[in-house]
Design an enzyme around this catalytic site. Structure first.
Site, PDB file in Angstrom:
ATOM      1  N   LEU A  86      41.273  36.322  42.578  1.00  8.31           N
ATOM      2  CA  LEU A  86      42.673  36.066  42.220  1.00  8.31           C
ATOM      3  C   LEU A  86      43.441  35.522  43.419  1.00  8.31           C
ATOM      4  CD1 LEU A  86      44.873  36.310  40.015  1.00  8.31           C
ATOM      5  CD2 LEU A  86      45.329  38.623  40.873  1.00  8.31           C
ATOM      6  N   SER A  87      43.195  36.087  44.601  1.00 10.74           N
ATOM      7  CA  SER A  87      43.908  35.624  45.798  1.00 10.74           C
ATOM      8  C   SER A  87      43.486  34.208  46.183  1.00 10.74           C
ATOM      9  CB  SER A  87      43.664  36.581  46.969  1.00 10.74           C
ATOM     10  OG  SER A  87      42.328  36.525  47.409  1.00 10.74           O
ATOM     11  N   ASP A 145      40.314  51.972  44.861  1.00  9.57           N
ATOM     12  CA  ASP A 145      39.373  51.137  44.124  1.00  9.57           C
ATOM     13  C   ASP A 145      38.088  50.889  44.913  1.00  9.57           C
ATOM     14  OD1 ASP A 145      41.102  51.021  42.020  1.00  9.57           O
ATOM     15  OD2 ASP A 145      41.649  48.906  42.266  1.00  9.57           O
ATOM     16  N   GLY A 146      38.178  50.813  46.245  1.00 12.95           N
ATOM     17  CA  GLY A 146      36.990  50.593  47.054  1.00 12.95           C
ATOM     18  C   GLY A 146      35.993  51.734  46.928  1.00 12.95           C
ATOM     19  N   ASN A 204      32.629  43.936  41.477  1.00  7.96           N
ATOM     20  CA  ASN A 204      33.696  42.942  41.615  1.00  7.96           C
ATOM     21  C   ASN A 204      33.168  41.514  41.726  1.00  7.96           C
ATOM     22  OD1 ASN A 204      36.102  44.281  41.388  1.00  7.96           O
ATOM     23  ND2 ASN A 204      36.557  44.340  43.575  1.00  7.96           N
ATOM     24  N   ASP A 205      32.431  41.249  42.806  1.00  9.43           N
ATOM     25  CA  ASP A 205      32.067  39.856  43.065  1.00  9.43           C
ATOM     26  C   ASP A 205      30.923  39.735  44.059  1.00  9.43           C
ATOM     27  OD1 ASP A 205      33.338  40.346  45.599  1.00  9.43           O
ATOM     28  OD2 ASP A 205      35.254  39.791  44.707  1.00  9.43           O
ATOM     29  N   ALA A 213      39.105  27.628  49.657  1.00  5.87           N
ATOM     30  CA  ALA A 213      39.589  26.516  50.483  1.00  5.87           C
ATOM     31  C   ALA A 213      38.654  25.320  50.426  1.00  5.87           C
ATOM     32  CB  ALA A 213      39.800  26.976  51.931  1.00  5.87           C
ATOM     33  N   ASP A 234      35.148  26.749  52.478  1.00  4.95           N
ATOM     34  CA  ASP A 234      34.944  27.930  53.325  1.00  4.95           C
ATOM     35  C   ASP A 234      33.993  28.921  52.669  1.00  4.95           C
ATOM     36  OD1 ASP A 234      36.634  26.883  55.178  1.00  4.95           O
ATOM     37  OD2 ASP A 234      38.266  28.306  54.873  1.00  4.95           O
TER      38      ASP A 234
END
Length: 291
Positions: free
Chosen positions: A192-193, A73-74, A147-148, A212, A177
């Site tokens: 998602l993580s 995917d990268g 992605n982001d 966080a 963070d």
């Protein structure tokens, strides 16, 4: 039947061991069917393949009507950013575990590609993010992300404080963070993580996910992609912004990251029978416990 495609660009994760032989097999597959093949210049240089022309990404985007990406995917993310502006559709072939967007096994590439080059495929369009970093009234950096876009502290630094505006409205000052703004494609990645929701690719929205956060009431939120999201640096040290892991380091207090929906989108082609939900079941192990 005459192929739907005339000229294919072949891009590989050239650091992967043994990728040269696989790329040649795929190139010859297209060549035997009368489809012109050109390799990404970096891929050709790293693998030593000289059987086919080698072109820079911009040249491939202008001349080719299909891109086949061999890797994970990268690799696909990097290629998608380069080819989206040209509207070239992409097919992903994975050497290892099938990814979210590279969904054809290298061992089955011929069976999968045969009907696809004749027009039997599922086409899927994905939105992209476009971001600029503004400092003292001028843009100092801009890029796309599939992605982001992530604003975060350095590894040894304390929390950052970020001011968030959506459209013309102030939303919050966040101490955390960092902060993730993810597309539907990116909602199954870092977001998602960090506890964010999964967005179906057809949803016209982003996920805004604190990393966080200091206050547990700072929760992920789904935003419309029709307005700008502005993230201003209020406090913190060693702050960086990542566009699909492309990093601009040393953001300063007062810098503003302005993010909007890109006018360009990504086109993915999948074999007939492909299902987004089946991909989620496979990658997230939702089938566990079933007979």
């Amino acid at each position: 039947m005459v192929s739907r495609f005339r000229h294919v660009a072949l891009v590989g994760k050239y650091q992967a061991q043994g990728i040269g032989g696989v790329l040649l097999d795929i190139a010859h597959f297209f060549d035997r069917r009368g489809i012109e093949v050109s390799l990404d210049a970096d891929t050709a240089l790293a693998t030593g393949i000289t059987d086919f022309p080698a072109l820079k990404p911009a040249q491939l985007g202008e001349r080719c009507d299909l891109a086949v990406v061999v890797g994970g995917d990268g690799t696909m993310l990097g290629t998608a950013r380069q080819f989206a502006v040209h509207g070239v559709p992409l097919i992903g072939i994975n050497q290892g575990r099938l990814g979210f967007i590279t969904d054809i096994s290298v061992n089955q590439f011929a069976q999968a590609l045969e009907p696809m080059i004749d027009g039997d495929f599922v086409e899927e369009r994905r939105t992209m993010l476009e971001g600029k970093v503004w400092r003292d009234g001028r843009s100092i950096f801009e890029s796309f992300a599939v992605n982001d876009i992530v604003v975060s502290r350095g590894g040894t630094a304390s929390m950052v404080e970020l001011k968030i505006d959506i459209g013309d409205e102030f939303v919050a000052n966040l101490r955390a963070d960092g902060l993730i703004l993810g597309s539907p494609t990116g909602s199954t990645a870092y977001a998602l993580s960090a506890g964010g929701p999964i967005l179906h690719p057809s949803i016209a929205g982003w996920v805004l996910v604190p990393i966080a956060p200091h206050d547990l009431s700072n929760r992920p939120i789904v935003l419309p992609d029709s307005v700008d999201t502005v993230i201003e640096i209020v406090a913190g040290r060693e702050i960086s912004v990542n566009f699909d892991m492309q990093t601009l380091a040393s953001l300063l207090h007062g810098d503003r990251v302005v993010i909007r929906r890109s006018p360009h989108g990504v086109r993915f082609l999948h074999p007939l029978g492909w299902s987004y939900y089946a991909t989620l079941r496979r990658k997230l192990h939702w089938h566990s416990g079933t007979s």
